[in-house]
Motif scaffolding. Structure first.
Motif, PDB file in Angstrom:
ATOM      1  N   THR A  59     -19.342   8.057 -16.156  1.00  0.00           N
ATOM      2  CA  THR A  59     -20.706   7.660 -16.595  1.00  0.00           C
ATOM      3  C   THR A  59     -21.790   8.376 -16.198  1.00  0.00           C
ATOM      4  O   THR A  59     -21.776   9.199 -15.343  1.00  0.00           O
ATOM      5  N   VAL A  60     -23.075   8.640 -16.996  1.00  0.00           N
ATOM      6  CA  VAL A  60     -24.068   9.364 -16.943  1.00  0.00           C
ATOM      7  C   VAL A  60     -25.258   8.464 -16.890  1.00  0.00           C
ATOM      8  O   VAL A  60     -25.433   7.792 -17.830  1.00  0.00           O
ATOM      9  N   THR A  61     -26.178   8.331 -15.811  1.00  0.00           N
ATOM     10  CA  THR A  61     -27.285   7.406 -15.774  1.00  0.00           C
ATOM     11  C   THR A  61     -28.526   8.211 -15.522  1.00  0.00           C
ATOM     12  O   THR A  61     -28.582   9.194 -14.843  1.00  0.00           O
ATOM     13  N   LEU A  62     -29.438   7.831 -16.402  1.00  0.00           N
ATOM     14  CA  LEU A  62     -30.755   8.543 -16.584  1.00  0.00           C
ATOM     15  C   LEU A  62     -31.968   7.387 -16.169  1.00  0.00           C
ATOM     16  O   LEU A  62     -32.089   6.413 -16.857  1.00  0.00           O
ATOM     17  N   LYS A  63     -32.621   7.574 -14.916  1.00  0.00           N
ATOM     18  CA  LYS A  63     -33.727   6.679 -14.902  1.00  0.00           C
ATOM     19  C   LYS A  63     -35.002   7.534 -15.219  1.00  0.00           C
ATOM     20  O   LYS A  63     -35.306   8.453 -14.760  1.00  0.00           O
ATOM     21  N   THR A  64     -36.003   6.551 -15.894  1.00  0.00           N
ATOM     22  CA  THR A  64     -37.191   7.091 -16.168  1.00  0.00           C
ATOM     23  C   THR A  64     -38.356   5.970 -15.777  1.00  0.00           C
ATOM     24  O   THR A  64     -37.838   4.889 -14.952  1.00  0.00           O
ATOM     25  N   ASN A  65     -39.534   6.094 -15.722  1.00  0.00           N
ATOM     26  CA  ASN A  65     -40.553   5.258 -15.278  1.00  0.00           C
ATOM     27  C   ASN A  65     -40.886   4.021 -16.274  1.00  0.00           C
ATOM     28  O   ASN A  65     -41.616   3.215 -16.126  1.00  0.00           O
ATOM     29  N   TYR A  66     -40.020   4.052 -17.422  1.00  0.00           N
ATOM     30  CA  TYR A  66     -40.167   2.987 -18.417  1.00  0.00           C
ATOM     31  C   TYR A  66     -38.772   2.571 -18.644  1.00  0.00           C
ATOM     32  O   TYR A  66     -38.753   1.267 -19.482  1.00  0.00           O
ATOM     33  N   GLY A  67     -37.889   2.885 -18.022  1.00  0.00           N
ATOM     34  CA  GLY A  67     -36.334   2.360 -18.386  1.00  0.00           C
ATOM     35  C   GLY A  67     -35.221   2.873 -17.535  1.00  0.00           C
ATOM     36  O   GLY A  67     -35.515   4.158 -17.110  1.00  0.00           O
ATOM     37  N   GLU A  68     -33.859   2.353 -17.667  1.00  0.00           N
ATOM     38  CA  GLU A  68     -32.744   3.064 -17.025  1.00  0.00           C
ATOM     39  C   GLU A  68     -31.719   3.025 -18.117  1.00  0.00           C
ATOM     40  O   GLU A  68     -31.668   1.931 -19.106  1.00  0.00           O
ATOM     41  N   PHE A  69     -31.133   4.241 -18.339  1.00  0.00           N
ATOM     42  CA  PHE A  69     -30.218   4.209 -19.612  1.00  0.00           C
ATOM     43  C   PHE A  69     -28.899   4.920 -19.007  1.00  0.00           C
ATOM     44  O   PHE A  69     -28.750   5.728 -18.348  1.00  0.00           O
ATOM     45  N   VAL A  70     -28.047   4.046 -19.389  1.00  0.00           N
ATOM     46  CA  VAL A  70     -26.629   4.642 -19.057  1.00  0.00           C
ATOM     47  C   VAL A  70     -25.634   4.693 -20.149  1.00  0.00           C
ATOM     48  O   VAL A  70     -25.686   4.217 -21.189  1.00  0.00           O
ATOM     49  N   TYR A  71     -24.895   6.010 -19.958  1.00  0.00           N
ATOM     50  CA  TYR A  71     -24.006   6.557 -20.760  1.00  0.00           C
ATOM     51  C   TYR A  71     -22.598   6.758 -20.604  1.00  0.00           C
ATOM     52  O   TYR A  71     -22.217   6.816 -19.488  1.00  0.00           O
ATOM     53  N   LYS A  72     -21.745   6.614 -21.387  1.00  0.00           N
ATOM     54  CA  LYS A  72     -20.531   6.827 -21.137  1.00  0.00           C
ATOM     55  C   LYS A  72     -19.952   8.418 -21.788  1.00  0.00           C
ATOM     56  O   LYS A  72     -20.146   8.329 -23.017  1.00  0.00           O
ATOM     57  N   VAL A  73     -19.155   8.901 -21.114  1.00  0.00           N
ATOM     58  CA  VAL A  73     -18.850  10.445 -21.626  1.00  0.00           C
ATOM     59  C   VAL A  73     -17.792  10.204 -22.554  1.00  0.00           C
ATOM     60  O   VAL A  73     -16.657   9.662 -22.349  1.00  0.00           O
ATOM     61  N   THR A  74     -17.858  10.657 -23.776  1.00  0.00           N
ATOM     62  CA  THR A  74     -16.633  10.446 -24.937  1.00  0.00           C
ATOM     63  C   THR A  74     -16.055  11.830 -25.605  1.00  0.00           C
ATOM     64  O   THR A  74     -14.922  11.596 -25.860  1.00  0.00           O
ATOM     65  N   GLU A  75     -16.570  12.853 -24.993  1.00  0.00           N
ATOM     66  CA  GLU A  75     -16.236  14.063 -25.314  1.00  0.00           C
ATOM     67  C   GLU A  75     -16.513  15.170 -24.831  1.00  0.00           C
ATOM     68  O   GLU A  75     -17.802  15.571 -24.451  1.00  0.00           O
ATOM     69  N   SER A  76     -15.729  16.229 -24.573  1.00  0.00           N
ATOM     70  CA  SER A  76     -15.890  17.557 -23.957  1.00  0.00           C
ATOM     71  C   SER A  76     -16.164  18.514 -25.039  1.00  0.00           C
ATOM     72  O   SER A  76     -15.289  18.537 -25.983  1.00  0.00           O
ATOM     73  N   ILE A  77     -17.042  19.379 -25.018  1.00  0.00           N
ATOM     74  CA  ILE A  77     -17.481  20.210 -25.975  1.00  0.00           C
ATOM     75  C   ILE A  77     -17.387  21.607 -25.652  1.00  0.00           C
ATOM     76  O   ILE A  77     -17.839  21.939 -24.486  1.00  0.00           O
ATOM     77  N   SER A  78     -17.550  22.636 -26.428  1.00  0.00           N
ATOM     78  CA  SER A  78     -17.463  23.895 -26.132  1.00  0.00           C
ATOM     79  C   SER A  78     -17.740  24.842 -27.431  1.00  0.00           C
ATOM     80  O   SER A  78     -17.137  24.421 -28.549  1.00  0.00           O
TER      81      SER A  78
END
Length: 229
Positions: A155-174
């Motif tokens: 999981t990747v979480t990004l917090k801002t001053n207007y909200g919090e957003f959580v993501y799930k990693v689905t693919e590794s890329i190159s």
């Protein structure tokens, strides 16, 4: 004959230092080719150049705003809501992941100075919370030095001053730096993280990263309750 030999010896003594100097300069230039190429790649790292949006003042008089980001919000949240658009050079988010224990500041915009402060998001990609592709990159030897640890399922979480957003990693890329398919705008919402692939020879043409899909959005205000900058 002796006079000619003296003239030849004198000529050799005069020319030899210049030859040595020329050889030294040539060796120095050859040695510096790889480091200078690597530096050039780093300065143009984020968003494939054509997605960069850098004001004329960037790098000369750029104002870097190190904002304090809300860490724990205890008020009511909403699945959709108001976003606050940051200014160029403004820290507007903090990135964390289950893959490693580091909090990474995220700045809006990309140039060499901002890359020294944290990860960078081009204003050519979508702000967090909006529909589309949000693309964030950082140097592989600083803030994204452990990006290789992030794998599908993390999981990747990004917090801002207007909200919090959580993501799930689905693919590794190159991909190669000339390949823009992963950093281009998209109709579906996703988060793309990438950096240069480590190469001891200094050839940083290859990129590695991950694609993430949103799993949770927590806006602190409903749409229309606040004012966007």
């Amino acid at each position: 004959m002796s006079e000619k030999k003296k003239k030849d010896d004198l000529l050799i003594h005069i020319v030899t230092p210049f030859i040595v100097l020329f050889l030294c300069v040539g060796i120095f230039i050859a040695v510096m080719i790889k480091p200078s190429d690597k530096l050039k790649v780093y300065l143009n790292l984020a968003f494939m150049d054509n997605l960069k949006s850098t004001p004329e003042s960037a790098g000369s008089g750029l104002i870097v705003r190190d904002n304090e980001i809300i860490d724990e919000y205890d008020g009511q949240t909403y699945e959709s809501g108001e976003v606050i658009h940051p200014k160029f050079g403004e820290m507007y988010a903090v990135l964390t992941t289950s893959a490693f224990d580091i909090s990474i500041p995220v700045y809006w915009g990309s140039n060499s100075e901002l890359f020294e402060h944290g990860a960078c998001q081009s204003s050519g990609s979508k702000i967090l919370g909006e529909e589309g592709n949000s693309v964030i990159s950082a140097h592989e030897d600083t803030f994204f030095s452990e990006l290789y640890k992030v794998k599908p399922g993390d999981t990747v979480t990004l917090k801002t001053n207007y909200g919090e957003f959580v993501y799930k990693v689905t693919e590794s890329i190159s991909f190669n730096k000339k390949d823009s398919r992963y950093v281009s705008p998209s109709e579906t919402s996703k988060l793309t993280l990438y950096t240069c692939k480590k190469d001891i020879l200094g050839n940083a043409d290859e990129r590695i990263g991950v694609i993430c899909e949103p799993t949770e959005k927590k806006f602190y205000k409903k749409a229309g309750e606040g004012s966007s900058n």
